[in-house]
Design an enzyme around this catalytic site. Sequence first.
Site, short mmCIF file in Angstrom:
data_model
loop_
_atom_site.label_atom_id
_atom_site.label_comp_id
_atom_site.label_asym_id
_atom_site.label_seq_id
_atom_site.Cartn_x
_atom_site.Cartn_y
_atom_site.Cartn_z
N LYS A 1 11.41 -1.72 -26.56
CA LYS A 1 11.48 -0.17 -25.93
C LYS A 1 10.21 0.30 -25.22
O LYS A 1 10.39 0.73 -24.47
CB LYS A 1 11.71 0.57 -27.21
CG LYS A 1 11.75 2.10 -27.21
CD LYS A 1 10.57 2.71 -27.47
CE LYS A 1 10.70 4.30 -27.36
NZ LYS A 1 9.50 5.01 -27.69
N ASP B 1 15.49 4.58 -27.44
CA ASP B 1 15.08 4.88 -28.73
C ASP B 1 16.25 5.60 -29.48
O ASP B 1 17.47 5.51 -29.06
CB ASP B 1 13.92 6.02 -28.42
CG ASP B 1 14.71 7.33 -27.81
OD1 ASP B 1 15.73 7.53 -27.32
OD2 ASP B 1 13.88 8.44 -28.13
#
Length: 271
Positions: free
Chosen positions: A210, A229
């Site tokens: 991420k 996320d």
Amino acid sequence: MITKEIEAFDLEQICESGQCFRMEQTGPGEFQVAAGSRGLRLSQRGKTVTFFCGEDEFEKMWRRYFDLDEDYASCLNQAESMDQYLAQAAAGAKGIRILRQDLWEMIVSFLISQQNNIPRIRRCIENLCRTYGKRKEAEGFSFYTFPGPEVLAGLEEDALKPCNLGYRSKYVVRTARQIYEGGFSLEKLRDMEYEGARQELMKLFGVGEKVADCICLFALHHLAAFPVDTHIRQALAQHYPQGFPREKCRGREGIFQQYIFYYELHKERER
């Protein structure tokens, strides 16, 4: 002072989009942003945006920073044609741009972002800049520069805890050492395509998928990056259980990710 009429551009939405942590709203339609060692004051009234800087600085720094040469109107039209949910998200976030930010600053910012929220990330970065950066003056305001890897590399691993970084202090210090000592090349990274850059970034201490995608999107401008996320994961589960249709927006996935992220964040704040 430079004044431009800009379509699909909203400073308030950009400020709240979670991609830039050193931009703040100082009054109705009034903003200021610090980026690396530069600062800028701006104002917006409708589509009219005023940049309080000279023509040379605007062309060399801020036109590119705000991605003003990209056709975001076509992105909005594409989103409207894909599906109802994405059309709603794009309509609610139609003023967002993918900023072209400093690579080192984004590496540190998104290391700090892990298990964190936007207001706290802003405070951490402000503390970091006040403690280790240099005070500078821009037109109408003062700010602190972002400390380079050479400044942070010599610190103890826990030295940034007083800046409220917590366990992330060691991530930032170790990464600064990797770069300063030559074990990791920012210049080499800038020349890589998306997948190569993503894999290279994950060699840095504390960088996972991420965070690597965030750096690819907001610093390297790899628009194929699609950071996932909690907000995005929930939206995908509800609206795209078979996966986001990336093949329909190849090369623009990151722009649509930002529409979804802002839309979901705004809905959460309204609740």
